[in-house]
Design a protein around this motif. Structure first.
Motif, PDB file in Angstrom:
ATOM      1  N   MET A   1     -17.434 -12.420 -21.524  1.00 13.51           N
ATOM      2  CA  MET A   1     -18.340 -12.151 -21.994  1.00 13.51           C
ATOM      3  C   MET A   1     -19.236 -11.509 -21.685  1.00 13.51           C
ATOM      4  O   MET A   1     -20.055 -12.235 -20.300  1.00 13.51           O
ATOM      5  N   LYS A   3     -23.434 -10.808 -20.883  1.00 14.04           N
ATOM      6  CA  LYS A   3     -24.248 -10.919 -20.777  1.00 14.04           C
ATOM      7  C   LYS A   3     -26.069 -10.083 -20.306  1.00 14.04           C
ATOM      8  O   LYS A   3     -25.802  -9.440 -19.663  1.00 14.04           O
ATOM      9  N   ASP A  29     -29.736 -12.919 -23.501  1.00 15.27           N
ATOM     10  CA  ASP A  29     -29.115 -14.025 -23.264  1.00 15.27           C
ATOM     11  C   ASP A  29     -30.067 -14.921 -22.402  1.00 15.27           C
ATOM     12  O   ASP A  29     -30.133 -15.616 -22.437  1.00 15.27           O
ATOM     13  N   LYS A 188     -20.434  -2.676 -16.054  1.00 16.46           N
ATOM     14  CA  LYS A 188     -19.030  -3.398 -16.589  1.00 16.46           C
ATOM     15  C   LYS A 188     -17.771  -2.761 -16.674  1.00 16.46           C
ATOM     16  O   LYS A 188     -17.023  -4.050 -15.542  1.00 16.46           O
ATOM     17  N   ASN A 193     -21.125  -9.357 -15.489  1.00 18.60           N
ATOM     18  CA  ASN A 193     -20.552 -10.355 -16.411  1.00 18.60           C
ATOM     19  C   ASN A 193     -22.270 -10.015 -16.931  1.00 18.60           C
ATOM     20  O   ASN A 193     -22.157 -10.425 -18.134  1.00 18.60           O
ATOM     21  N   ARG A 215     -25.107  -4.005 -23.827  1.00 22.36           N
ATOM     22  CA  ARG A 215     -24.095  -5.089 -24.080  1.00 22.36           C
ATOM     23  C   ARG A 215     -22.915  -3.837 -24.946  1.00 22.36           C
ATOM     24  O   ARG A 215     -21.600  -4.105 -24.409  1.00 22.36           O
TER      25      ARG A 215
END
Ligand code: DX5
Ligand code: ZN
Length: 217
Positions: A1, A3, A29, A188, A193, A215
């Protein structure tokens, strides 16, 4: 995921509470909290009293990035002021003292991270990496927000991702410096991450849209 950790270094400090609410509501986040001492880096930012105030204001995860010389001296103070994760630089002291600083943060029940400046190779982290909750690759020379992303750091991110996966450890891989919706895609793809973004988020009129753009890059 993935963040997203907006760096409040680029926030308007006269209305920090409001700025924090905006990024929280915008889907951030973590809050990335940059501490600079004017010795390890050529700039001075915010420190322990501001961290204590932010801690009282929000229950968001506080990712505290210490750009200070000899962090072992202050590791406990930043834990007590409310950091959730204390990150310092491998270049900032001897092997022994960095190791001790990691122990102090863990003994205080907090997460711990270690960062490398652009000229420091990834391998310097390997003697410590099994004990880390996060490794951070700087994609600008630390000290200032709003600098240009250094593409030559991408191989280091790839290398660290490979090493973390090879060891099968739970170590997040964070990237800090010049991250925007364009460079976010690169980091990414390289395996990061956790993406820090200061000016890209706070200089944008629509923080929520910008966080989403980073994101989903
Ligand atoms: C730089 C800081 C960064 C900075 C990032 O030394 O560690 O966290 O705030 O700012 P941008 O995203 O503007 O490069
Ligand atoms: Zn930072």
């Amino acid at each position: 995921m993935i963040k997203i950790a907006p760096s409040i270094l680029s926030a308007d400090f006269t209305k920090l509470g409001k700025e924090i609410e905006e990024i929280r509501d915008g889907g951030a986040d973590y809050i990335h909290f940059d501490v600079m001492d004017g010795v390890f880096v050529p700039n001075i930012s915010i420190g322990i009293p501001v961290l204590s105030s932010v801690r009282k204001f929000t229950d968001m995860f506080l990712d505290v990035h210490l750009m200070i010389d000899k962090p072992v001296r202050y590791a406990e103070a930043f834990c007590k002021a409310g950091a959730d994760l204390v990150m310092f630089h491998v270049e900032a002291d001897s092997y022994q003292n960095i190791s001790e600083a990691i122990d102090i943060v863990k003994a205080n029940g907090k997460k711990v991270g270690l960062s490398v400046k652009p000229k420091t190779p990834a391998e310097v982290l390997y003697p410590f990496i099994d004990r880390l909750d996060m490794a951070l690759v700087m994609t600008v020379e630390p000290g200032f927000g709003g600098q240009k992303f250094m593409h030559d750091q991408l191989p280091k991110i790839i290398e660290l991702r490979r090493e973390i996966d090879r060891r099968g450890i739970e170590c997040e891989l964070e990237v800090d410096g010049g991250v925007d919706p364009v460079t976010a895609k690169l980091v990414k793809d390289a395996g990061a991450n956790v993406l820090v973004a200061g000016s890209a988020v706070f200089k944008s009129p629509d923080r929520a849209a910008q966080i989403a753009a980073i994101r989903n890059a």
